[in-house]
Design a protein around this motif. Structure first.
Motif, mmCIF file in Angstrom:
data_model
loop_
_atom_site.group_PDB
_atom_site.id
_atom_site.type_symbol
_atom_site.label_atom_id
_atom_site.label_comp_id
_atom_site.label_asym_id
_atom_site.label_seq_id
_atom_site.Cartn_x
_atom_site.Cartn_y
_atom_site.Cartn_z
ATOM 1 N N THR A 76 0.793 -1.233 0.000
ATOM 2 C CA THR A 76 0.000 0.000 0.000
ATOM 3 C C THR A 76 0.824 1.280 0.000
ATOM 4 O OG1 THR A 76 -0.163 -0.058 2.429
ATOM 5 C CG2 THR A 76 -1.906 -1.157 1.172
ATOM 6 N N GLY A 77 2.134 1.172 -0.076
ATOM 7 C CA GLY A 77 2.965 2.362 -0.160
ATOM 8 C C GLY A 77 3.195 2.780 -1.605
ATOM 9 N N THR A 78 3.704 3.993 -1.788
ATOM 10 C CA THR A 78 3.993 4.523 -3.127
ATOM 11 C C THR A 78 5.114 3.737 -3.788
ATOM 12 O OG1 THR A 78 3.326 6.730 -2.453
ATOM 13 C CG2 THR A 78 4.708 6.573 -4.414
ATOM 14 N N ARG A 79 4.949 3.481 -5.085
ATOM 15 C CA ARG A 79 5.997 2.857 -5.883
ATOM 16 C C ARG A 79 6.218 3.700 -7.142
ATOM 17 N NH1 ARG A 79 4.559 -3.635 -5.990
ATOM 18 N NH2 ARG A 79 4.346 -3.936 -3.726
ATOM 19 N N LEU A 80 7.438 4.092 -7.372
ATOM 20 C CA LEU A 80 7.795 4.817 -8.589
ATOM 21 C C LEU A 80 8.886 4.054 -9.316
ATOM 22 C CD1 LEU A 80 8.104 8.502 -7.263
ATOM 23 C CD2 LEU A 80 6.115 7.440 -8.338
ATOM 24 N N ARG A 81 8.766 3.976 -10.626
ATOM 25 C CA ARG A 81 9.787 3.326 -11.460
ATOM 26 C C ARG A 81 10.048 4.258 -12.638
ATOM 27 N NH1 ARG A 81 9.863 -0.731 -15.696
ATOM 28 N NH2 ARG A 81 11.732 -2.060 -15.503
ATOM 29 N N ILE A 82 11.258 4.805 -12.709
ATOM 30 C CA ILE A 82 11.541 5.938 -13.580
ATOM 31 C C ILE A 82 12.741 5.636 -14.463
ATOM 32 C CG2 ILE A 82 12.163 8.383 -13.568
ATOM 33 C CD1 ILE A 82 10.977 8.361 -10.652
ATOM 34 N N PRO A 83 12.653 5.913 -15.780
ATOM 35 C CA PRO A 83 13.832 5.737 -16.640
ATOM 36 C C PRO A 83 14.982 6.613 -16.158
ATOM 37 C CG PRO A 83 11.859 6.106 -17.948
ATOM 38 C CD PRO A 83 11.487 6.403 -16.535
ATOM 39 N N CYS A 84 16.183 6.088 -16.299
ATOM 40 C CA CYS A 84 17.364 6.796 -15.804
ATOM 41 C C CYS A 84 18.488 6.630 -16.819
ATOM 42 C CB CYS A 84 17.771 6.225 -14.456
ATOM 43 S SG CYS A 84 19.228 6.980 -13.710
ATOM 44 N N PRO A 85 19.177 7.704 -17.194
ATOM 45 C CA PRO A 85 20.305 7.546 -18.107
ATOM 46 C C PRO A 85 21.422 6.738 -17.459
ATOM 47 C CG PRO A 85 20.240 9.765 -17.220
ATOM 48 C CD PRO A 85 18.972 9.097 -16.781
ATOM 49 N N ALA A 86 22.217 6.080 -18.278
ATOM 50 C CA ALA A 86 23.291 5.227 -17.771
ATOM 51 C C ALA A 86 24.668 5.790 -18.083
ATOM 52 C CB ALA A 86 23.154 3.825 -18.370
ATOM 53 N N ASP A 87 24.722 7.086 -18.441
ATOM 54 C CA ASP A 87 25.986 7.692 -18.861
ATOM 55 C C ASP A 87 26.637 8.537 -17.780
ATOM 56 O OD1 ASP A 87 24.262 9.811 -18.738
ATOM 57 O OD2 ASP A 87 24.463 10.412 -20.841
#
Length: 582
Positions: free
Chosen positions: A120-131
């Motif tokens: 029941t908690g917030t979940r965020l999944r965000i694209p992230c650069p790898a450079d």
């Protein structure tokens, strides 16, 4: 602050070069990870990630350890999601993949919920650069669940297991909050005279060298020599990236091979048997299986590392000394080395365990003695490696820390080689320093031939649990399951007790600890008396718990009954195995 390129993330989770709404470089902030090497491992959900857990004291420890934060008000905000959002304006994430073919990955945040911890908690999944450019995640840009309780974890997700990257995570603070400015330290000079002098301080006791010199001489002749390591998570390699080649065990084995091995040292073999979160109480259970490989291996050198794990040893050193004596008693007369690692708070159990080494005149190596004194110095005063450089977290070394540990063992090997040989062997046939009650310990699990040893009625514990603690053994990059031959109760298997009758002096139960709410507690009866409740949520992560059920001087028949606690019949419980002393 470190000078990073900035990347902003909009509310849809799409990343791209942009100027942040509020220039974070003007804000005070602190790192919870700084240029730390991470490694993707396979997770139960099928993702490949490095997870950074934040619950309990962990986020506060990271703020103190990595960020240098001492302000108690600021640290207090980190204990809840509401406090975190009151303090933190934005999160800066910089990930530099070691493989140039990796162009992008994901950064994930999970808060634990009040109603249901993992759901029941917030979940965020965000694209992230790898450079290596910095992604800025501004907290006010997102909707947060009203059920958020505490920060749970961060994760960096990759496309495959084994991927490596260097990551920094910084928390930028709202206006009005200030922390000390971060100072980047010079790299560790592993070739300096000061470093060599630091390593030399680790030699707590040269000990009787007869057995260790014999192993070195075998290696020089090109004969097969096996070096075995048994311990906790540090021996498993926690903090080392990649874990199988940068851990102290592999590094010291490799150093021994190149220093003493003939024709490339191919005859030098490695056995690594470290299991995270476990004391010598479990080590004595595992020794026959994980070190002696059920009689197929005969190590020439055994390194024992439980100095930071044995706080949980119920016997307060009896199992430790029993393990040392069990190793020493092998027919091939191996050398046994006691290794004392250390936590970030300068703590270990050296005072309790070193008397065992002195009692039998064993070689002893203290990482604590090498590094703690110089930790207190500034670089100008002679600091060689800082705590931030040595520790990956408050428990485990970085690659540099593992290198220090390997070099400390290497110093013992070198000193032994150039020392005059001891002509007489050590003496073990004498009263113990602490105790030797568990020397003759044997493992009993579902694969054991119990005829003549025990009678077992599994009752409702008829399933086999496959979701087990995974451990990187030897030089393997992959995990192997611990105690796969187990007995598991499930909601569907009924309510009958597990019953066992066994003749023994001493008996240890090993059961599974778990973070899953599917698991419940079990009542344990011994000889008709309620002995304890086995709670699989004592530590709340998947690993092995060892508890003593009986410890007597005379062997006799004992009955053991294990049954789910009332109200927990619809939960799971896994008996991983038992160990007994006949």
């Amino acid at each position: 602050m470190a000078d990073y390129n900035k990347t902003n993330v909009d509310e849809s989770g799409n990343g791209g070069p942009a100027a942040p709404k509020d220039p974070v470089e003007q804000r005070s902030g602190f790192f919870i990870m700084f240029e730390s090497i991470i490694e993707a491992t396979t997770r139960p959900d099928g993702k490949f990630s490095q997870e950074i857990y934040l619950e309990g004291q962990r986020l506060i420890d990271k703020a103190k350890f990595s960020g240098g934060v001492e302000d108690e008000e600021i640290l207090g905000f980190l204990t809840s999601c509401s406090g975190f959002r009151r303090l933190v304006h934005s999160i800066g994430v910089s990930v530099k993949a070691h493989d140039q073919e990796v162009s992008s990955l994901f950064f994930a945040i999970e808060n634990w919920g009040k109603t249901s911890k993992y759901e029941t908690g917030t979940r965020l999944r965000i694209p992230c650069p790898a450079d290596g450019s910095e992604m800025i995640l501004t907290l006010e840009d997102y909707d947060w669940s009203p059920d958020d309780d505490v920060p749970g974890k961060f994760a960096v997700e990759f496309e495959r297991a084994g991927a490596l990257a260097t990551v920094s995570i910084i928390l930028y603070l709202h206006e009005g909050y200030q922390v000390p400015e971060f100072t980047i330290e010079p790299p560790v000079d592993f070739g300096s005279q000061a470093y060599r002098e630091m390593v030399a301080k680790s030699l707590l006791n040269r000990g009787n060298n007869k057995r260790l010199k014999a192993a070195i001489d075998k290696a020089k002749r090109g004969e097969r020599v096996t070096i075995a390591y048994i311990g906790g998570s540090i021996t498993q390699g926690a903090g080392a990236k990649p874990i199988h080649t940068e851990c102290y065990a592999y590094q010291s084995y490799s150093n021994f091979k190149h220093r003493f091995g003939k024709e490339g040292g191919d005859a030098i073999q490695l056995i690594k048997a470290g299991v995270g979160g476990t004391p010598s109480e479990l080590g004595i259970v595992r020794y026959e299986r994980d070190v002696l490989r059920d009689g197929t291996a005969a190590p020439d050198i055994v390194i024992v590392e439980f100095a930071v794990n044995d706080e949980g040893d119920e016997t307060k050193g009896n199992c430790y000394e029993s393990l040392v004596l069990k190793a020493l008693a092998a027919e091939n007369e191996p050398a046994v080395i006691l290794l004392f690692s250390v936590f970030v708070n300068d703590w270990n159990l050296q005072e309790r365990l070193a008397p065992v080494g002195r009692h039998y005149d064993l070689p002893m190596v203290s990482v604590k003695d090498a590094v703690v004194e110089q930790f207190r110095l500034t670089k100008a005063e002679g600091n060689i490696i800082s705590k931030r450089q040595f520790f990956y977290d408050i428990y485990h070394p970085t690659n540099a820390g593992h290198t220090v540990m390997a070099d400390c063992l290497g110093y013992l090997f070198a000193e032994t080689e150039r020392s005059a040989p001891d002509l007489e062997d050590i003496v073990t046939d004498k009263p113990p320093a602490i105790g030797n009650d568990f020397i003759d310990t044997y493992l009993l699990d579902r694969s054991s031939k119990v005829e003549g040893i025990a009678t077992i009625d599994a009752g409702s514990f008829i399933d086999t649990d496959a979701d087990l603690q995974m451990v990187e053994m030897d030089d393997h990059p992959y995990g192997s399951p611990q105690f796969p031959n187990n007995w598991m109760h499930t909601a569907e298997s009924g309510s009958d007790s597990f019953k066992m009758t066994i003749r023994c002096k001493r008996l240890i139960l090993v059961f599974k600890d778990s973070g899953s709410s599917d698991f419940g507690s079990a009542d344990i009866w011994v000889d008709g008396q309620h002995a304890k409740i086995a709670d699989p949520h004592e530590n709340n992560w998947t690993h092995c718990n060892a508890v003593i059920l009986c410890n007597e001087q005379v062997s006799k028949e004992h009955s053991v009954e294990i049954k789910m606690v009332s109200g927990h019949e619809d939960k799971r419980f896994t008996i991983l195995g038992f160990s007994y002393v006949p």
